[in-house]
Design a protein around this motif. Structure first.
Motif, short mmCIF file in Angstrom:
data_model
loop_
_atom_site.label_atom_id
_atom_site.label_comp_id
_atom_site.label_asym_id
_atom_site.label_seq_id
_atom_site.Cartn_x
_atom_site.Cartn_y
_atom_site.Cartn_z
N LEU A 263 -22.40 46.49 -53.03
CA LEU A 263 -21.25 45.70 -52.60
C LEU A 263 -21.10 45.71 -51.08
N VAL A 264 -21.47 46.82 -50.45
CA VAL A 264 -21.43 46.88 -48.99
C VAL A 264 -22.42 45.89 -48.38
N LEU A 265 -23.59 45.80 -49.00
CA LEU A 265 -24.63 44.92 -48.46
C LEU A 265 -24.48 43.47 -48.91
N LEU A 266 -23.57 43.20 -49.84
CA LEU A 266 -23.45 41.87 -50.42
C LEU A 266 -23.19 40.77 -49.39
N PRO A 267 -22.33 40.98 -48.37
CA PRO A 267 -22.12 39.91 -47.38
C PRO A 267 -23.35 39.59 -46.55
N LEU A 268 -24.34 40.47 -46.57
CA LEU A 268 -25.55 40.24 -45.80
C LEU A 268 -26.63 39.56 -46.62
N LEU A 269 -26.36 39.33 -47.92
CA LEU A 269 -27.35 38.75 -48.81
C LEU A 269 -27.02 37.28 -49.08
N ASN A 270 -28.03 36.57 -49.51
CA ASN A 270 -27.87 35.15 -49.85
C ASN A 270 -28.03 35.00 -51.36
N LEU A 271 -26.96 35.36 -52.08
CA LEU A 271 -26.96 35.28 -53.53
C LEU A 271 -25.97 34.21 -53.98
N SER A 272 -26.30 33.51 -55.03
CA SER A 272 -25.43 32.46 -55.54
C SER A 272 -25.15 32.70 -57.02
N LEU A 273 -23.89 32.53 -57.40
CA LEU A 273 -23.48 32.61 -58.80
C LEU A 273 -22.73 31.33 -59.14
N PRO A 274 -23.46 30.29 -59.55
CA PRO A 274 -22.81 29.01 -59.85
C PRO A 274 -21.77 29.16 -60.96
N GLY A 275 -20.63 28.54 -60.75
CA GLY A 275 -19.55 28.63 -61.71
C GLY A 275 -18.67 29.84 -61.53
N VAL A 276 -19.11 30.81 -60.73
CA VAL A 276 -18.32 32.02 -60.48
C VAL A 276 -17.85 32.06 -59.03
N LEU A 277 -18.78 31.92 -58.11
CA LEU A 277 -18.45 31.91 -56.70
C LEU A 277 -18.59 30.49 -56.15
N PRO A 278 -17.76 30.13 -55.18
CA PRO A 278 -17.83 28.76 -54.64
C PRO A 278 -19.06 28.50 -53.79
N GLY A 279 -19.81 29.52 -53.43
CA GLY A 279 -21.00 29.34 -52.60
C GLY A 279 -21.78 30.64 -52.53
N PRO A 280 -22.78 30.73 -51.66
CA PRO A 280 -23.52 31.98 -51.48
C PRO A 280 -22.60 33.11 -51.04
N THR A 281 -23.06 34.34 -51.26
CA THR A 281 -22.20 35.50 -51.03
C THR A 281 -21.89 35.76 -49.56
N TYR A 282 -22.63 35.14 -48.65
CA TYR A 282 -22.34 35.38 -47.24
C TYR A 282 -21.31 34.39 -46.68
#
Length: 400
Positions: A58-77
């Motif tokens: 979770l600490v590193l999550l803002p530094l990653l480019n992960l996408s969860l369509p339908g859950v998050l509005p965009g990539p995690t950064y």
């Protein structure tokens, strides 16, 4: 001559022989206890290791480019996703503080939003009217919340059960009325208050710093989880749990349930007020809903969804409810819902209707919430595995 150790061993052997069955069932039970304890220790170690790995992720999550369509509005950064994730963490932390009341002490409070709102509005008003930095303003707000929680708790805890819930609701409603009437323009009325950023650190101001607010929300969640765990495992937490089960028996033992419940009440109020202050920084303003009874009901639903009495249940319930609430609101305003017939469009366009239906289904068909259901499934698998091992032992013993 027999030494003290020898006598102890002899007595222990005699006791074991006296209580053991003709087929050595007591010995078999003792042999079975060893692996169970080992599995319990391994489970705790694995759980702690998984927690550490999860926090690092979770600490590193803002530094990653992960996408969860339908859950998050965009990539995690992106700021939008980080805003939603930070909100999930704050609501999970708030649900943890309500778990301290309901799950540990058995106190059904309908006024928990009063202290969340006191943190939000207290910090906003302090920063608005006093030219002091953020930390002193938070400290001053915290003092006000401590006094408020002591006063309300000392009065409310004179009764129990439904009367306690009604008294806490009355105090919360009084706070909501004060905010709505906007005395001398202090609370902003229905429009709320905009956060004054003159004395805030630069790394907490602006959309570009959403990543820092995300990390702050994560730190608050971890700190609240540790404090709640410590309080629950302390002597006061054990006494509070005993009071929840049978208060009369605790009184007979010479303990003071009132003081223990007041301590839990104040600690929960202080923690949720700190969460409210971080919520103010994240939202850049104070809104009347922060003091409304709807927020308390929302926290109650989160705890029940996750599983009453479980810390992880409160966290999972808080995250699950927040994401579902946000995504259902987006879905309700979508063109796909507008194109449906009225019989489907009307209920699906109301997120609270869907959330209420989900809550009813969980209460009816998943007693114990999400974590309780997962634990029962794990116990069934473990029981089946234990039965298989036991049958294998019996077959080997017969063959020998």
């Amino acid at each position: 001559m027999t030494t003290e150790t020898d006598a102890t061993d002899t007595n222990g052997a005699a006791t074991n022989d006296a209580t053991a069955g003709p087929d050595g069932s007591r010995r078999r039970q003792a042999d079975d206890d060893g692996p169970s304890r080992l599995r319990l220790t391994r489970g705790r170690v694995v759980g702690a290791a998984a927690g550490v790995v999860g926090i690092v992720f979770l600490v590193l999550l803002p530094l990653l480019n992960l996408s969860l369509p339908g859950v998050l509005p965009g990539p995690t950064y992106t700021p939008g996703s980080l805003q939603l994730l930070a909100m999930c963490m704050l609501m999970a932390a708030a649900a943890l503080t309500y778990h301290l009341l309901l799950g540990v002490a058995g106190l059904l409070s309908f006024g928990h939003a009063l202290y969340f709102g006191a943190g939000v509005y207290g910090l906003a008003i302090t920063l608005q009217n006093l030219d002091i930095p953020l930390l002193p303003a938070m400290g001053l707000t915290l003092l006000v919340v401590i006094v408020l929680a002591h006063v309300v708790g000392s009065i409310s805890l004179r009764v129990s059960g439904i009367p306690f819930a009604m008294v806490t609701l009355a105090f919360a409603q009084a706070g909501s009325v004060v905010v709505g009437r906007n005395p001398e323009g202090a609370t902003g009325g229905d429009e709320g208050l905009t956060l004054r950023t003159d004395n805030l650190p630069d790394f907490l101001v602006g959309v570009v710093n959403t990543r820092n607010l995300y990390w702050l929300a994560l730190a608050v969640l971890v700190a609240v989880f540790i404090i709640v765990t410590w309080v629950q495992s302390s002597r006061a937490g054990h006494v509070a749990a005993a009071v929840r089960e049978n208060e009369l028996r605790v009184r007979v033992l010479g303990l003071q349930p009132y003081l223990v419940k007041l301590l839990i009440f104040v600690v929960s109020a202080v923690l949720v007020s700190i969460i409210g202050m971080v919520f103010l920084l994240l939202q850049s303003g104070a809104v009347p809903r922060a003091v409304s009874a709807d927020l308390t009901i929302t926290l109650l639903v989160m705890v029940v969804l996750g599983g009453v009495g479980s810390r992880w249940g409160a966290v999972i319930g808080g995250v699950f409810y927040t994401i579902l609430d946000q995504r259902l609101t987006t879905l309700a305003n979508s063109d796909a819902i507008d194109a449906l017939p009225d019989i489907l469009r009307v209920p699906l366009s109301e997120p609270l209707f869907i959330l209420g239906t989900l809550f009813i289904l969980v209460v009816l068909f998943l007693p114990g919430g999400l974590t309780g259901t997962a634990q029962r499934l794990a116990q069934r698998r473990s029981r089946r595995g234990g039965d298989r091992v036991q049958k294998s032992r019996e077959i080997l013993e017969e063959a020998a």
